[in-house]
Design an enzyme around this catalytic site. Structure first.
Site, PDB file in Angstrom:
ATOM      1  N   ARG A  65      34.425  52.442  51.755  1.00  0.00           N
ATOM      2  CA  ARG A  65      34.847  51.838  52.821  1.00  0.00           C
ATOM      3  C   ARG A  65      35.921  52.485  53.511  1.00  0.00           C
ATOM      4  NH1 ARG A  65      33.752  45.179  52.373  1.00  0.00           N
ATOM      5  NH2 ARG A  65      31.538  45.278  52.763  1.00  0.00           N
ATOM      6  N   LYS A  91      21.503  32.669  46.457  1.00  0.00           N
ATOM      7  CA  LYS A  91      21.213  31.468  47.273  1.00  0.00           C
ATOM      8  C   LYS A  91      20.034  31.789  48.465  1.00  0.00           C
ATOM      9  CE  LYS A  91      25.292  28.581  46.639  1.00  0.00           C
ATOM     10  NZ  LYS A  91      26.370  27.877  47.056  1.00  0.00           N
ATOM     11  N   GLY A 146      26.764  44.754  50.401  1.00  0.00           N
ATOM     12  CA  GLY A 146      27.031  43.790  49.295  1.00  0.00           C
ATOM     13  C   GLY A 146      26.774  44.268  48.069  1.00  0.00           C
ATOM     14  N   GLY A 185      27.038  40.499  54.897  1.00  0.00           N
ATOM     15  CA  GLY A 185      26.641  39.299  55.863  1.00  0.00           C
ATOM     16  C   GLY A 185      26.626  39.761  57.186  1.00  0.00           C
TER      17      GLY A 185
END
Length: 369
Positions: free
Chosen positions: A37, A174, A320, A343
């Site tokens: 990053r 999830k 992610g 996200g």
């Protein structure tokens, strides 16, 4: 929908530029495990420096909950940034101040003080309406950095003009985190492959027993609705690698015995999923197929990573854990685009916009008028 680019800024020569970067790097005992990053911000930093700007960068790191925490100090990032881009100042962790997440105007005032221009290159935080993201564009001439602009170009292309057939592979824990983007994508893709912990709620919706696997019972009806509406587009595992009593590991079918917990897709599913990937013209992958940090449950994610590398289609990895996976399995340089925002990439695909992008567009209009 056009974002202001670096070239749209007033002449940056001699000006002070506040650069919102995403330096939220993984740390281990104060040492950076992966500086991707930081390196991703270098094209923007170099352009600004070549045009005579004085750069002050700012970023969040971890979740210090609005107060200083030495575990999330920017010191390791500052040291690495100084090696890669000497002369760039770096502020302390934005989230050490509660004003960042609260979007406090007084905190915005302190951020922009002494700065003439603002550049947002933090795609990974663009889905947050935080002070450093949405505040400065209201006060300063602003633009998107090279990384943020490229993220929007690539992900926007998945929504607007993907090369067919368009396949999406979703994993992770999830299903509730991804129901919105599944709703959006299922109308656009030709195939939607689902693995990881989220697959068990779909399997339960089909009537399978899932043993002790991760299950969101309150989402079973929504998964059943999606399976009915998707008209055969959704592909689920047919075999599972499960962990049972006394730490036993074995491959079972789509029905998992009581006392066993599914932690990876099985070899048959890995082969079928890989076939979907290699046949596609465009592939988006977000989320691992299992608990790949444990070598016993890494085979499914490894197979997907290599299929992404081998396909002739245009490949996008949505940040992610899946971005970590392609790096771990040595194929990151064979992926067309590895997103820096997990996200953020999902929210952009779901909604087609993000708070940080909207703020920049409004700033663009204000500057041009």
């Amino acid at each position: 929908m056009r974002l202001p680019q670096l070239e749209d800024l007033p002449d940056p020569s001699g000006e002070r530029v506040l650069l919102r970067a995403d330096f939220n790097v993984p740390l281990n005992d104060g040492h950076i495990e992966d500086d991707m990053r930081i390196r991703a911000a270098l094209p923007t930093i170099r352009w600004l420096q070549e045009h005579g700007a004085h750069i002050t960068a700012c970023s969040h790191l971890g979740r210090p909950k609005g107060k200083p925490d030495p575990r999330y100090s920017m010191a390791p990032v500052r040291a690495r940034l100084d090696e890669l881009a000497p002369g760039v100042e770096l502020m302390e962790n934005l989230r050490f101040d509660p004003g960042e997440e609260a979007n406090d105007p007084a905190f915005v005032d302190r951020l922009i003080e002494g700065n003439d221009l603002y550049v947002d290159d933090a795609f990974g935080a663009a889905h947050r309406a935080h002070a450093s993201i949405v505040g400065p564009p209201q006060r300063l001439p602003s633009a998107a950095g090279r990384l943020l602009a490229k993220e929007v170009e690539v992900l926007g292309g998945l929504l607007d003009k993907p090369r067919k057939p368009f396949a999406t592979v979703l994993g992770g824990a999830k299903v509730s985190d991804k129901l919105g983007v599944i709703d959006t994508l299922v109308r656009r893709v030709d195939g939607l492959v689902i693995g990881g912990g989220m697959c068990f709620t779909f399997l339960a919706a089909q009537g399978h027993s899932v043993g002790d696997s991760l299950l969101e019972e309150d989402r079973v009806d929504e998964c059943r609705r999606l399976l009915e509406e998707a008209a055969g587009k959704i592909v689920l595992p047919t075999d599972i690698v499960a962990l049972g009593p006394s730490d036993q590991v074995r491959t079972v079918g789509a029905d998992i015995p009581d006392g066993w917990k599914g932690l990876d897709i099985g070899p048959g599913s890995a082969a079928a999923f890989s076939d979907e990937v290699t046949a596609a013209g465009t592939v988006l992958w977000n989320g691992p197929m299992g608990m790949f940090e444990d070598s016993r449950f890494a085979a499914g994610t490894r197979a997907l990573a290599h299929a992404m590398a081998d396909t002739a289609g245009f490949t996008v990895v949505g940040g992610g854990d899946s971005a970590s996976a392609v790096r771990r399995f040595g194929v990151a340089d064979q992926i067309d685009w590895v997103s820096t925002g997990g996200g953020a990439s999902l929210e952009f695909l779901e909604h087609g916009d993000l708070p940080g992008l909207e703020a920049l567009r409004k700033a663009d209009n204000a500057v041009r008028e």
